[in-house]
Design an enzyme around this catalytic site. Sequence first.
Site, PDB file in Angstrom:
ATOM      1  CB  SER A 169      -0.915   0.025   1.222  1.00  0.00           C
ATOM      2  OG  SER A 169      -1.664  -1.157   1.306  1.00  0.00           O
ATOM      3  CD  GLN A 170      -0.934   7.023  -1.311  1.00  0.00           C
ATOM      4  OE1 GLN A 170      -2.070   6.588  -1.430  1.00  0.00           O
ATOM      5  NE2 GLN A 170      -0.636   8.287  -1.425  1.00  0.00           N
TER       6      GLN A 170
END
Length: 265
Positions: free
Chosen positions: A114-115
Amino acid sequence: MSKRLTVLVVLSLVIVLAGGAIFLRGRLPVAEDIGEVPQETEELQKVTATVETDLYAAARDQMVERGIIAYGIVSPEVIAVMRRVPRHQFVPDEYLHLAYENNPLPIGYGQTISQPYIVALMTQELDVEAGDKVLEIGTGSGYQAAVLAELDIEVFTIEIVEPLALEAEQRLEELAYESIHVRNADGYFGWPEEAPFDAIIVTAAPDNIPQPLLQQLKIGGVLVIPVGPIGGVQELWRVTRLSLDEFQSTSLGGVRFVPFTRTLD
Ligand code: SAH
């Protein structure tokens, strides 16, 4: 006559070239003049490792300033942890140069790490404290689990894709994250033997909240989960368990996660 001339021209050419070569030989360093190429010593390896560590730490600080604090994350504990966890150890080698960009990255099997901003946001919203017990659905690379473990949380994390579960387990062991337990299973059912949890985080998006996860929350516990259609924008929810059968939901805005998949059996 012309034959003799040709021989003469060729001969003088050979002499000029040979002379040139001998002249240059004395001036230009050739391989054997340099001596042996230095072998990679332990000392050299240490220096390289230190330079790399410093470069990554600088890149990580920049990511935290520009991608996390500037986007509104305020928890001092979460900010400190995002400065510490070595995200470059969780991304495939071909993406090392992008490890500290504020973006998700492919980790194989159609999945992503994920970011960093989303990891920080979800961690902040879980509102956990040292000693808590947290369930994560969607181990992926193991990065989110490591961020939680660095907050002195005991983490139970489930990954449905077997090779990813195995890779993450090995990586987390190598990085000495002893308080993380990885299981290869369908996270829909949670981890009943370890329930109830102080918090549950889901990092893949189902179209509805799995009921077993709500049931495995402590009273007062928090579930952070993206819910919505596959491939579209989903909504990130923070659900607090108020009592045995009362839950309160707050929307945290739009997000984009990989789908929550199910085993067929
Ligand atoms: N938290 C991860 C992000 C992983 S992406 C990280 O920090 O890297 C989401 C992951 O959820 C994928 O690896 C996907 O395989 C997994 N997943 C999807 N559906 C699942 C399910 N039902 N149970 C467990 N894991 C699931």
